[in-house]
Design a protein around this motif. Structure first.
Motif, short mmCIF file in Angstrom:
data_model
loop_
_atom_site.label_atom_id
_atom_site.label_comp_id
_atom_site.label_asym_id
_atom_site.label_seq_id
_atom_site.Cartn_x
_atom_site.Cartn_y
_atom_site.Cartn_z
N MET A 121 -12.12 23.21 48.38
CA MET A 121 -12.55 21.81 48.39
C MET A 121 -11.36 20.88 48.65
SD MET A 121 -15.14 21.65 45.12
CE MET A 121 -15.29 19.87 45.20
N VAL A 122 -10.27 21.16 47.99
CA VAL A 122 -9.07 20.32 48.12
C VAL A 122 -8.50 20.43 49.53
CG1 VAL A 122 -6.69 20.07 47.34
CG2 VAL A 122 -8.51 20.39 45.69
N ARG A 123 -8.40 21.62 50.02
CA ARG A 123 -7.84 21.81 51.37
C ARG A 123 -8.72 21.18 52.43
NH1 ARG A 123 -5.08 27.78 50.80
NH2 ARG A 123 -3.39 27.07 49.45
N MET A 124 -10.04 21.24 52.24
CA MET A 124 -10.96 20.60 53.18
C MET A 124 -10.75 19.08 53.16
SD MET A 124 -13.22 20.73 55.47
CE MET A 124 -14.49 21.93 55.56
N ALA A 125 -10.61 18.51 51.99
CA ALA A 125 -10.37 17.06 51.88
C ALA A 125 -9.06 16.68 52.57
CB ALA A 125 -10.35 16.63 50.42
N ALA A 126 -8.04 17.51 52.41
CA ALA A 126 -6.74 17.23 53.04
C ALA A 126 -6.87 17.26 54.57
CB ALA A 126 -5.69 18.23 52.57
N VAL A 127 -7.57 18.25 55.09
CA VAL A 127 -7.76 18.35 56.54
C VAL A 127 -8.58 17.16 57.04
CG1 VAL A 127 -8.93 19.69 58.34
CG2 VAL A 127 -7.50 20.85 56.66
N GLN A 128 -9.61 16.80 56.30
CA GLN A 128 -10.43 15.66 56.71
C GLN A 128 -9.61 14.37 56.69
OE1 GLN A 128 -13.62 16.30 53.85
NE2 GLN A 128 -15.03 16.72 55.54
N TRP A 129 -8.73 14.21 55.70
CA TRP A 129 -7.88 13.03 55.62
C TRP A 129 -6.94 12.98 56.84
CZ3 TRP A 129 -7.03 8.47 53.58
CH2 TRP A 129 -5.75 7.92 53.63
N GLU A 130 -6.34 14.10 57.15
CA GLU A 130 -5.40 14.14 58.27
C GLU A 130 -6.07 13.86 59.60
OE1 GLU A 130 -3.29 17.84 57.94
OE2 GLU A 130 -2.45 17.28 56.00
N ARG A 135 -13.47 16.62 41.54
CA ARG A 135 -14.47 17.69 41.41
C ARG A 135 -13.78 19.05 41.38
NH1 ARG A 135 -16.90 14.11 44.77
NH2 ARG A 135 -16.48 15.30 46.67
N ALA A 136 -12.77 19.23 42.21
CA ALA A 136 -12.03 20.50 42.23
C ALA A 136 -11.36 20.75 40.88
CB ALA A 136 -11.01 20.50 43.36
N MET A 183 -1.99 17.86 43.00
CA MET A 183 -1.08 17.27 43.99
C MET A 183 -1.84 16.36 44.95
SD MET A 183 1.25 19.11 46.93
CE MET A 183 -0.16 19.57 47.93
N TYR A 184 -2.93 16.85 45.52
CA TYR A 184 -3.68 16.03 46.47
C TYR A 184 -4.35 14.85 45.79
CZ TYR A 184 -2.71 18.85 50.53
OH TYR A 184 -2.07 19.47 51.57
N LEU A 185 -4.78 15.01 44.53
CA LEU A 185 -5.31 13.87 43.80
C LEU A 185 -4.24 12.79 43.71
CD1 LEU A 185 -7.42 12.36 42.14
CD2 LEU A 185 -6.66 13.68 40.13
N GLY A 186 -3.03 13.19 43.41
CA GLY A 186 -1.93 12.23 43.36
C GLY A 186 -1.71 11.52 44.69
#
Length: 85
Positions: free
Chosen positions: A8-17, A32-33, A45-48
């Protein structure tokens, strides 16, 4: 399931980028993660990062520090943001 939280976190990071989500959506995905796997340092880390991008810099830096405390050697991006190279 820990693997689900990380995905979930990695998907959000890719979507952000790729500019597919806004920072507040990334915050939600990371929260949620963390509910799924509170020990996922990468989720913290990504929440931050997403909190900082949302204008909540102090909260974001606090969460980034928590991520680094959870996995001191595993999160160089967080350490760079915090000035702990």
């Amino acid at each position: 399931r820990p693997d689900h939280a990380l995905a979930m976190v990695r998907m959000a990071a890719v979507q952000w980028e790729s500019a597919d989500i806004r920072a507040y959506e990334g915050v939600g995905a990371c929260q949620r993660a963390i509910e799924i796997d509170g020990a996922c340092a990468e989720a913290h880390m990504y929440l931050g990062f997403f909190l900082c991008q949302s204008g909540l810099r102090e909260d974001g830096l606090r969460v980034l520090q928590k991520a680094v405390d959870m996995a001191p050697l595993a999160l160089p991006k967080a350490r760079i943001v915090l000035g702990q190279q």
